[in-house]
Design an enzyme around this catalytic site. Structure first.
Site, PDB file in Angstrom:
ATOM      1  N   GLU A  90      -1.035  -1.621  -4.985  1.00 13.01           N
ATOM      2  CA  GLU A  90      -2.279  -0.913  -5.252  1.00 13.01           C
ATOM      3  C   GLU A  90      -2.079   0.066  -6.403  1.00 13.01           C
ATOM      4  O   GLU A  90      -1.065   0.752  -6.479  1.00 13.01           O
ATOM      5  CB  GLU A  90      -2.711  -0.160  -3.993  1.00 13.01           C
ATOM      6  CG  GLU A  90      -4.033   0.563  -4.124  1.00 13.01           C
ATOM      7  CD  GLU A  90      -4.430   1.247  -2.837  1.00 13.01           C
ATOM      8  OE1 GLU A  90      -4.982   0.571  -1.967  1.00 13.01           O
ATOM      9  OE2 GLU A  90      -4.164   2.457  -2.720  1.00 13.01           O
TER      10      GLU A  90
ATOM     11  N   ASP B 114       0.882  -1.165   0.000  1.00 13.23           N
ATOM     12  CA  ASP B 114       0.000   0.000   0.000  1.00 13.23           C
ATOM     13  C   ASP B 114       0.925   1.222   0.000  1.00 13.23           C
ATOM     14  O   ASP B 114       1.388   1.657   1.047  1.00 13.23           O
ATOM     15  CB  ASP B 114      -0.889  -0.021   1.239  1.00 13.23           C
ATOM     16  CG  ASP B 114      -1.867   1.141   1.278  1.00 13.23           C
ATOM     17  OD1 ASP B 114      -2.163   1.725   0.212  1.00 13.23           O
ATOM     18  OD2 ASP B 114      -2.346   1.467   2.383  1.00 13.23           O
TER      19      ASP B 114
ATOM     20  N   ASP C 116      -2.610   0.869   7.005  1.00 15.92           N
ATOM     21  CA  ASP C 116      -1.791   0.597   5.812  1.00 15.92           C
ATOM     22  C   ASP C 116      -1.298  -0.855   5.800  1.00 15.92           C
ATOM     23  O   ASP C 116      -1.136  -1.447   4.738  1.00 15.92           O
ATOM     24  CB  ASP C 116      -0.575   1.533   5.767  1.00 15.92           C
ATOM     25  CG  ASP C 116      -0.966   2.985   5.883  1.00 15.92           C
ATOM     26  OD1 ASP C 116      -1.342   3.573   4.862  1.00 15.92           O
ATOM     27  OD2 ASP C 116      -0.905   3.518   6.999  1.00 15.92           O
TER      28      ASP C 116
END
Length: 180
Positions: free
Chosen positions: A74, A12, A148
């Protein structure tokens, strides 16, 4: 790793902190185990170039420590009211992609909404919902913190499903998910 196991690192990306989650998938035992999870923190007061160097160093260590075979990251998303956020996230993603490429590690790109839908059934799940779902799926004793970390573990879990069931690519709303 043997042909029955794979080490996947979900990421992330961010400039303040980048969440990572390293999981071991064992097809023979039909199991998933968390090997490591945490954040790479970057100094808020440093110049962008130095923050990116910090991120590269920290992520490099994660990849090397665990002999990662697949990186799942991501995708960039942007909102018209905050385009700067997407631009800054792109810098962090670039560092992640470079570190993977330098090691010839395969990369898969996943949209946040697809990951959320895969993990919780809701493409607009909240941070809290994601943290609880990841803890449940991985049978963790506590909720991953900060969010996260939960997001990175969710990205790794989603990638594990996508690579084992290519039809799941349809869930991601993107034709260009896999790259090398």
């Amino acid at each position: 790793m043997s042909g029955n196991t794979q080490i996947i690192c979900g990421v992330d990306p961010g400039l303040r902190q980048t969440g990572y989650g390293v999981i071991l998938i064992d097809d023979e035992e039909d199991s998933v185990r968390v090997l490591d999870a945490g954040v790479v923190r970057c100094s808020r007061s440093e110049a962008l170039s130095l923050r990116l160097a910090e991120l590269a160093s920290g992520f490099s260590e994660v990849l090397d420590d665990h002999r990662v075979e697949l990186v799942a990251v991501e995708e960039i998303y942007s909102h018209c009211s905050r385009p700067r956020t997407a631009i800054l996230m792109a810098h962090a993603r670039g560092v992640i992609l470079l570190e993977a490429a330098q090691r010839d590690i395969r990369v898969i790109h996943l949209p946040a909404t697809s990951v959320k839908r895969h993990i919780t059934g809701n493409g607009r799940a909240t941070k809290d919902q994601m943290q609880r779902a990841v803890a449940d799926l991985l049978k963790l004793n506590r909720i991953p913190e900060p969010p996260d970390v939960a997001d990175a573990l969710a990205i790794a879990l989603c990638a594990a499903c996508v690579i084992r069931q290519p039809a799941r690519l349809a869930l991601t709303d993107n034709d260009q998910l896999l790259s090398h």
